[in-house]
Design a protein around this motif. Structure first.
Motif, short mmCIF file in Angstrom:
data_model
loop_
_atom_site.label_atom_id
_atom_site.label_comp_id
_atom_site.label_asym_id
_atom_site.label_seq_id
_atom_site.Cartn_x
_atom_site.Cartn_y
_atom_site.Cartn_z
N LEU A 196 0.85 -1.19 0.00
CA LEU A 196 0.00 0.00 0.00
C LEU A 196 0.89 1.24 0.00
N LEU A 197 0.62 2.17 -0.90
CA LEU A 197 1.38 3.41 -0.99
C LEU A 197 0.56 4.57 -0.44
N TYR A 198 1.25 5.54 0.14
CA TYR A 198 0.60 6.71 0.72
C TYR A 198 1.11 7.99 0.10
N THR A 199 0.23 8.96 -0.04
CA THR A 199 0.64 10.30 -0.46
C THR A 199 1.36 10.99 0.69
N GLU A 200 2.00 12.11 0.39
CA GLU A 200 2.39 13.03 1.44
C GLU A 200 1.10 13.54 2.10
N MET A 201 1.22 14.08 3.30
CA MET A 201 0.04 14.70 3.91
C MET A 201 -0.39 15.92 3.11
N VAL A 202 -1.69 16.01 2.84
CA VAL A 202 -2.26 17.17 2.15
C VAL A 202 -3.29 17.79 3.10
N VAL A 203 -3.19 19.07 3.33
CA VAL A 203 -4.09 19.75 4.25
C VAL A 203 -5.49 19.84 3.64
N ALA A 204 -6.49 19.59 4.46
CA ALA A 204 -7.88 19.56 3.97
C ALA A 204 -8.26 20.86 3.28
N ASP A 205 -7.86 22.01 3.83
CA ASP A 205 -8.19 23.30 3.20
C ASP A 205 -7.60 23.39 1.80
N ALA A 206 -6.40 22.85 1.61
CA ALA A 206 -5.77 22.89 0.29
C ALA A 206 -6.53 22.01 -0.70
N VAL A 207 -6.99 20.87 -0.23
CA VAL A 207 -7.77 19.99 -1.09
C VAL A 207 -9.05 20.69 -1.54
N ILE A 208 -9.70 21.38 -0.63
CA ILE A 208 -10.98 22.02 -0.94
C ILE A 208 -10.80 23.24 -1.83
N HIS A 209 -9.77 24.04 -1.54
CA HIS A 209 -9.66 25.34 -2.21
C HIS A 209 -8.49 25.43 -3.20
N GLY A 210 -7.58 24.46 -3.18
CA GLY A 210 -6.37 24.56 -3.98
C GLY A 210 -6.48 23.93 -5.36
N ALA A 211 -5.31 23.80 -5.99
CA ALA A 211 -5.22 23.21 -7.34
C ALA A 211 -5.28 21.69 -7.19
N ARG A 212 -6.45 21.14 -7.36
CA ARG A 212 -6.67 19.73 -7.01
C ARG A 212 -5.85 18.77 -7.85
N GLU A 213 -5.76 19.00 -9.14
CA GLU A 213 -5.01 18.08 -9.98
C GLU A 213 -3.54 18.06 -9.57
N ARG A 214 -2.99 19.20 -9.27
CA ARG A 214 -1.59 19.26 -8.84
C ARG A 214 -1.41 18.58 -7.48
N LEU A 215 -2.35 18.77 -6.59
CA LEU A 215 -2.23 18.22 -5.24
C LEU A 215 -2.59 16.73 -5.17
N LEU A 216 -3.56 16.32 -5.96
CA LEU A 216 -4.13 14.98 -5.79
C LEU A 216 -3.93 14.06 -6.98
N GLY A 217 -3.52 14.58 -8.11
CA GLY A 217 -3.41 13.74 -9.30
C GLY A 217 -2.41 12.61 -9.11
N PHE A 218 -2.73 11.46 -9.68
CA PHE A 218 -1.82 10.32 -9.61
C PHE A 218 -2.05 9.41 -10.80
N ASP A 219 -1.10 8.52 -11.03
CA ASP A 219 -1.17 7.59 -12.14
C ASP A 219 -1.93 6.34 -11.69
N ASP A 220 -2.76 5.79 -12.57
CA ASP A 220 -3.56 4.62 -12.20
C ASP A 220 -2.71 3.45 -11.73
#
Length: 332
Positions: free
Chosen positions: A34-58
């Protein structure tokens, strides 16, 4: 509760390290951990650049999104967004001791407010269908780890958490830097074992100072899962043994040439999108740790990969420095 066999080995979330490029690389080494992302702050997820913060390869699946925060409603919204992006799990950080995390009232300082952590878990569980898990310490500052960890565990598991991963050290929020907090507080694996003995029907995983697959195996005699952190990052070659050792895969010689080809293709796509080779190769410098030619491999990746216009051919040049024949002769 998670199925014990599914997530028995994980690569820990590590700030500034386990970005999408690192995870793509690690997935070439193990198909099952199981792989984990770095920690991402909830406010950044809601208001930030989602593809940059959350995008990943299948190819990264199974992959978990680790969130930081202390507001149940915001965490629930961020969890919904993460689920929509396709993550397999949402994890709440209750263990990071950095100053930035403390100033945001989340991370390890949440060990002091277990009722709030349980409320956050309950809100996230109500918002998504995928597993919601928690990663914590055994305590912070002057807390007694016996009641502190039990209270936190009881609350989040009652709130519906599907797993609790425990970094088996205290975090000292005053007086120690984040780096020192990963090294100075003594490890107390037995404390995590006692929690598992008290919670036999819940998934309890362990993290902290685990250096080898042999140590992973030893921990799995006491708990449900083990996380490799810095060892997986600095000496990633150890991940090539995970699938055979812990998931019943056939033992086979790892194809490093195919790995370099896969990473070269990935790098080419990243560069076409405006990225740089160094974004990827910085995670790969320790790949051949201990093998003849490893020093030259590191040198090429640390210098040539960061030059303007560097392309995938740098990876092939670095790989050519590894003397597998000499390594085999030494092992014979």
């Amino acid at each position: 509760m998670l199925k014990n066999q599914d997530h028995r080995v994980a690569v820990a979330p590590m700030m500034d390290w386990t970005d999408r490029h690192c995870r793509f690389f690690h997935r070439q080494l193990t198909g099952r951990a199981l792989l984990y992302t770095e920690m991402v702050v909830a406010d950044a997820v809601i208001h930030g650049a989602r593809e940059r913060l959350l995008g990943f390869d299948d190819v990264e699946h199974p992959v978990a999104l680790q969130l930081g925060g202390s507001d149940p409603a915001k965490l629930a919204e961020a969890a919904r967004i993460g689920e929509a992006f396709g993550y397999d799990e949402i994890n709440l950080n209750v263990g990071c001791p950095s100053d930035r995390v403390q100033s945001g009232t989340f991370g390890a300082c949440l060990m002091k407010t277990p009722v709030l952590v349980a409320e956050c878990v309950a809100a996230m569980k109500a918002a998504v269908k995928i597993p919601v898990t928690v990663k914590c310490r055994i305590g912070v500052d002057d807390q007694d780890p016996e009641p502190a960890l039990d209270t936190l565990a009881d609350g989040v598991l009652a709130a519906g958490a599907d797993a609790l991963w425990v970094h088996a050290r205290k975090a000292w929020l005053e007086g120690l830097s984040p780096k020192e907090n990963r090294e100075i507080p003594p490890l107390d694996y037995e404390r995590v074992y006692r929690l598992k003995a008290r919670k036999p029907n819940e998934f309890i995983g362990i993290n902290g100072g685990i250096q080898s697959l042999g140590e992973v195996s030893a921990h799995l005699g006491h708990v449900d899962g083990a996380m490799l952190g810095r060892a997986a990052y600095h000496t990633p070659g150890i991940l090539t043994g995970v699938d055979a050792a812990f998931y019943g895969e056939a033992v086979a010689a790892f194809d490093y040439a195919a790995l370099i080809d896969a990473m070269g293709g990935y790098a080419a796509r990243h560069i076409e999108r405006g990225g740089r080779l160094g974004h990827i190769t910085r995670h790969m410098v320790g790949l051949f740790h201990g093998l003849p030619g490893a020093r030259r491999f590191r040198q090429i990746l640390s210098t040539d990969a960061n030059k303007p216009g560097a392309g995938p051919e740098v990876l092939k040049n670095a790989f050519a420095a590894i003397n597998f024949a000499a390594a085999e002769a030494e092992a014979a």
